[in-house]
Write a protein that holds these residues in place. Sequence first.
Motif, PDB file in Angstrom:
ATOM      1  N   VAL A 125       0.858  -1.076   0.161  1.00 21.02           N
ATOM      2  CA  VAL A 125      -0.078  -0.175   0.030  1.00 21.02           C
ATOM      3  C   VAL A 125       0.836   1.348   0.293  1.00 21.02           C
ATOM      4  O   VAL A 125       0.750   1.750  -0.412  1.00 21.02           O
ATOM      5  CB  VAL A 125      -0.944  -0.090   1.198  1.00 21.02           C
ATOM      6  CG1 VAL A 125      -1.749   1.385   1.255  1.00 21.02           C
ATOM      7  CG2 VAL A 125      -1.818  -1.284   1.364  1.00 21.02           C
ATOM      8  N   ALA A 126       1.606   1.498   0.661  1.00 20.13           N
ATOM      9  CA  ALA A 126       2.767   2.652   0.106  1.00 20.13           C
ATOM     10  C   ALA A 126       3.855   2.121   1.569  1.00 20.13           C
ATOM     11  O   ALA A 126       4.333   1.031   2.914  1.00 20.13           O
ATOM     12  CB  ALA A 126       1.792   3.757   1.751  1.00 20.13           C
ATOM     13  N   SER A 162      -3.181   3.088  -6.508  1.00 19.89           N
ATOM     14  CA  SER A 162      -4.747   2.482  -6.231  1.00 19.89           C
ATOM     15  C   SER A 162      -5.161   3.591  -4.563  1.00 19.89           C
ATOM     16  O   SER A 162      -6.484   3.737  -4.315  1.00 19.89           O
ATOM     17  CB  SER A 162      -5.148   1.549  -5.845  1.00 19.89           C
ATOM     18  OG  SER A 162      -4.277   0.988  -5.047  1.00 19.89           O
ATOM     19  N   VAL A 163      -4.121   4.209  -3.878  1.00 18.91           N
ATOM     20  CA  VAL A 163      -4.310   4.862  -2.870  1.00 18.91           C
ATOM     21  C   VAL A 163      -3.357   5.796  -3.247  1.00 18.91           C
ATOM     22  O   VAL A 163      -4.601   7.157  -1.861  1.00 18.91           O
ATOM     23  CB  VAL A 163      -4.157   4.044  -1.679  1.00 18.91           C
ATOM     24  CG1 VAL A 163      -4.335   1.885  -1.696  1.00 18.91           C
ATOM     25  CG2 VAL A 163      -2.702   3.647  -2.009  1.00 18.91           C
ATOM     26  N   LYS A 164      -3.389   5.811  -3.849  1.00 13.55           N
ATOM     27  CA  LYS A 164      -2.367   7.404  -3.942  1.00 13.55           C
ATOM     28  C   LYS A 164      -3.166   8.554  -4.037  1.00 13.55           C
ATOM     29  O   LYS A 164      -4.065   8.668  -4.490  1.00 13.55           O
ATOM     30  CB  LYS A 164      -1.765   7.436  -5.639  1.00 13.55           C
ATOM     31  CG  LYS A 164      -0.212   9.352  -5.152  1.00 13.55           C
ATOM     32  CD  LYS A 164       0.553   8.546  -6.503  1.00 13.55           C
ATOM     33  CE  LYS A 164       1.310   7.084  -6.462  1.00 13.55           C
ATOM     34  NZ  LYS A 164       1.852   7.222  -8.114  1.00 13.55           N
ATOM     35  N   GLY A 165      -3.794   9.947  -3.180  1.00 13.18           N
ATOM     36  CA  GLY A 165      -4.363  10.940  -2.973  1.00 13.18           C
ATOM     37  C   GLY A 165      -5.157  10.958  -1.926  1.00 13.18           C
ATOM     38  O   GLY A 165      -5.788  11.645  -1.444  1.00 13.18           O
ATOM     39  N   ARG A 166      -5.589   9.673  -1.658  1.00 14.83           N
ATOM     40  CA  ARG A 166      -6.291   9.648  -0.829  1.00 14.83           C
ATOM     41  C   ARG A 166      -5.519   9.268   0.794  1.00 14.83           C
ATOM     42  O   ARG A 166      -6.118   8.829   1.789  1.00 14.83           O
ATOM     43  CB  ARG A 166      -7.484   8.021  -0.840  1.00 14.83           C
ATOM     44  CG  ARG A 166      -7.727   8.655  -2.559  1.00 14.83           C
ATOM     45  CD  ARG A 166      -8.812   7.463  -2.291  1.00 14.83           C
ATOM     46  NE  ARG A 166      -8.501   5.951  -2.753  1.00 14.83           N
ATOM     47  CZ  ARG A 166      -8.380   5.004  -2.439  1.00 14.83           C
ATOM     48  NH1 ARG A 166     -10.005   5.284  -1.588  1.00 14.83           N
ATOM     49  NH2 ARG A 166      -7.839   3.705  -2.703  1.00 14.83           N
ATOM     50  N   PHE A 167      -4.366   8.704   0.805  1.00 15.61           N
ATOM     51  CA  PHE A 167      -4.075   7.852   1.640  1.00 15.61           C
ATOM     52  C   PHE A 167      -2.651   8.579   1.970  1.00 15.61           C
ATOM     53  O   PHE A 167      -2.047   9.195   1.344  1.00 15.61           O
ATOM     54  CB  PHE A 167      -3.691   6.209   1.914  1.00 15.61           C
ATOM     55  CG  PHE A 167      -4.428   5.166   1.825  1.00 15.61           C
ATOM     56  CD1 PHE A 167      -6.363   5.369   1.339  1.00 15.61           C
ATOM     57  CD2 PHE A 167      -4.579   3.779   1.915  1.00 15.61           C
ATOM     58  CE1 PHE A 167      -7.128   4.935   1.202  1.00 15.61           C
ATOM     59  CE2 PHE A 167      -5.511   2.973   2.167  1.00 15.61           C
ATOM     60  CZ  PHE A 167      -6.801   3.275   1.815  1.00 15.61           C
ATOM     61  N   THR A 168      -2.079   8.604   3.227  1.00 17.97           N
ATOM     62  CA  THR A 168      -1.013   9.637   3.745  1.00 17.97           C
ATOM     63  C   THR A 168      -0.419   8.766   4.503  1.00 17.97           C
ATOM     64  O   THR A 168      -1.001   8.200   5.564  1.00 17.97           O
ATOM     65  CB  THR A 168      -1.128  10.687   4.358  1.00 17.97           C
ATOM     66  OG1 THR A 168      -2.493  11.678   3.215  1.00 17.97           O
ATOM     67  CG2 THR A 168      -0.149  11.199   4.405  1.00 17.97           C
ATOM     68  N   ILE A 169       0.951   8.564   4.461  1.00 20.55           N
ATOM     69  CA  ILE A 169       1.319   8.102   5.875  1.00 20.55           C
ATOM     70  C   ILE A 169       2.744   8.113   6.136  1.00 20.55           C
ATOM     71  O   ILE A 169       2.837   9.166   5.197  1.00 20.55           O
ATOM     72  CB  ILE A 169       2.465   6.596   4.874  1.00 20.55           C
ATOM     73  CG1 ILE A 169       2.761   4.896   6.099  1.00 20.55           C
ATOM     74  CG2 ILE A 169       3.108   6.683   4.186  1.00 20.55           C
ATOM     75  CD1 ILE A 169       3.873   4.311   5.558  1.00 20.55           C
ATOM     76  N   SER A 170       3.103   8.464   7.214  1.00 26.29           N
ATOM     77  CA  SER A 170       3.589   9.343   8.764  1.00 26.29           C
ATOM     78  C   SER A 170       4.396   8.258   9.645  1.00 26.29           C
ATOM     79  O   SER A 170       3.837   7.407   9.696  1.00 26.29           O
ATOM     80  CB  SER A 170       2.724   9.763   9.400  1.00 26.29           C
ATOM     81  OG  SER A 170       2.089   9.738   9.679  1.00 26.29           O
ATOM     82  N   ARG A 171       5.229   8.746  10.009  1.00 25.58           N
ATOM     83  CA  ARG A 171       5.923   8.010  11.273  1.00 25.58           C
ATOM     84  C   ARG A 171       6.126   9.443  12.425  1.00 25.58           C
ATOM     85  O   ARG A 171       6.532  10.807  12.554  1.00 25.58           O
ATOM     86  CB  ARG A 171       6.724   7.223  10.844  1.00 25.58           C
ATOM     87  CG  ARG A 171       7.574   8.494  10.279  1.00 25.58           C
ATOM     88  CD  ARG A 171       9.418   7.615   9.837  1.00 25.58           C
ATOM     89  NE  ARG A 171      10.465   7.082  10.948  1.00 25.58           N
ATOM     90  CZ  ARG A 171      10.410   5.527  10.113  1.00 25.58           C
ATOM     91  NH1 ARG A 171      10.762   5.281   8.910  1.00 25.58           N
ATOM     92  NH2 ARG A 171      11.233   4.944  10.885  1.00 25.58           N
ATOM     93  N   VAL A 223       4.243   4.221  13.277  1.00 21.14           N
ATOM     94  CA  VAL A 223       4.035   4.792  11.612  1.00 21.14           C
ATOM     95  C   VAL A 223       2.253   4.845  11.648  1.00 21.14           C
ATOM     96  O   VAL A 223       1.542   3.476  12.339  1.00 21.14           O
ATOM     97  CB  VAL A 223       4.725   3.648  10.965  1.00 21.14           C
ATOM     98  CG1 VAL A 223       4.144   2.193  10.759  1.00 21.14           C
ATOM     99  CG2 VAL A 223       4.107   4.058   9.248  1.00 21.14           C
ATOM    100  N   TYR A 224       1.868   5.375  11.102  1.00 20.86           N
ATOM    101  CA  TYR A 224      -0.004   5.804  10.542  1.00 20.86           C
ATOM    102  C   TYR A 224      -0.152   5.478   9.186  1.00 20.86           C
ATOM    103  O   TYR A 224       1.344   6.013   9.280  1.00 20.86           O
ATOM    104  CB  TYR A 224       0.244   7.174  11.166  1.00 20.86           C
ATOM    105  CG  TYR A 224       0.520   7.510  12.264  1.00 20.86           C
ATOM    106  CD1 TYR A 224       1.460   8.468  13.078  1.00 20.86           C
ATOM    107  CD2 TYR A 224      -0.200   6.714  14.007  1.00 20.86           C
ATOM    108  CE1 TYR A 224       1.570   8.538  14.253  1.00 20.86           C
ATOM    109  CE2 TYR A 224      -0.285   7.064  14.878  1.00 20.86           C
ATOM    110  CZ  TYR A 224       1.013   7.791  15.157  1.00 20.86           C
ATOM    111  OH  TYR A 224       1.246   8.164  16.576  1.00 20.86           O
ATOM    112  N   LEU A 225      -1.182   5.776   9.197  1.00 23.12           N
ATOM    113  CA  LEU A 225      -1.961   5.548   7.407  1.00 23.12           C
ATOM    114  C   LEU A 225      -2.708   5.902   8.145  1.00 23.12           C
ATOM    115  O   LEU A 225      -4.086   5.503   8.522  1.00 23.12           O
ATOM    116  CB  LEU A 225      -1.609   3.982   6.641  1.00 23.12           C
ATOM    117  CG  LEU A 225      -2.340   3.994   5.599  1.00 23.12           C
ATOM    118  CD1 LEU A 225      -0.895   4.525   5.065  1.00 23.12           C
ATOM    119  CD2 LEU A 225      -2.607   2.272   5.618  1.00 23.12           C
ATOM    120  N   GLN A 226      -3.226   7.531   7.048  1.00 24.17           N
ATOM    121  CA  GLN A 226      -3.967   8.169   7.373  1.00 24.17           C
ATOM    122  C   GLN A 226      -5.010   7.883   5.420  1.00 24.17           C
ATOM    123  O   GLN A 226      -4.567   8.262   5.065  1.00 24.17           O
ATOM    124  CB  GLN A 226      -4.130   9.460   7.467  1.00 24.17           C
ATOM    125  CG  GLN A 226      -5.559   9.985   6.848  1.00 24.17           C
ATOM    126  CD  GLN A 226      -6.514  10.118   8.665  1.00 24.17           C
ATOM    127  OE1 GLN A 226      -5.681   9.910   9.420  1.00 24.17           O
ATOM    128  NE2 GLN A 226      -7.318  10.276   7.912  1.00 24.17           N
TER     129      GLN A 226
END
Length: 115
Positions: free
Chosen positions: A48-49, A62-71, A78-81
């Motif tokens: 996914v990311a 498939s998730v670009k522009g909708r999901f955001t990964i951060s740490r 680590v997060y997945l918004q």
Amino acid sequence: QVQLVESGGGLVQPGGSLRLSCAFTGSNFNLYNMGWYRQAPGKQREWVANIGFSFTTNYADSVKGRFTISRDNAKNTVYLQMDNLEPEDTAVYFCNTGTGGRMYWGQGTQVTVSS
């Protein structure tokens, strides 16, 4: 020894949002590249990311522009918004990392997108 524990999954309506968390137990979290994968029923696990130790991010189309990964290195997390969720995003989401040729996986958290 690295351990990963995911949380934050649940049931959400199409168009809704969820934030997944992955808690890392071990040493030197700030040096690890971290990733999210998912596995839908009857399908293979897919990437996914990911986010590098330098905070560089990459996303599946498939998730670009909708999901955001951060740490957050202070919290070893680590997060997945996930925004604008679609029924096709329904899957078990897994956190992943690796070092020294060994891969580590969490137990997964279920995300269900349905009205």
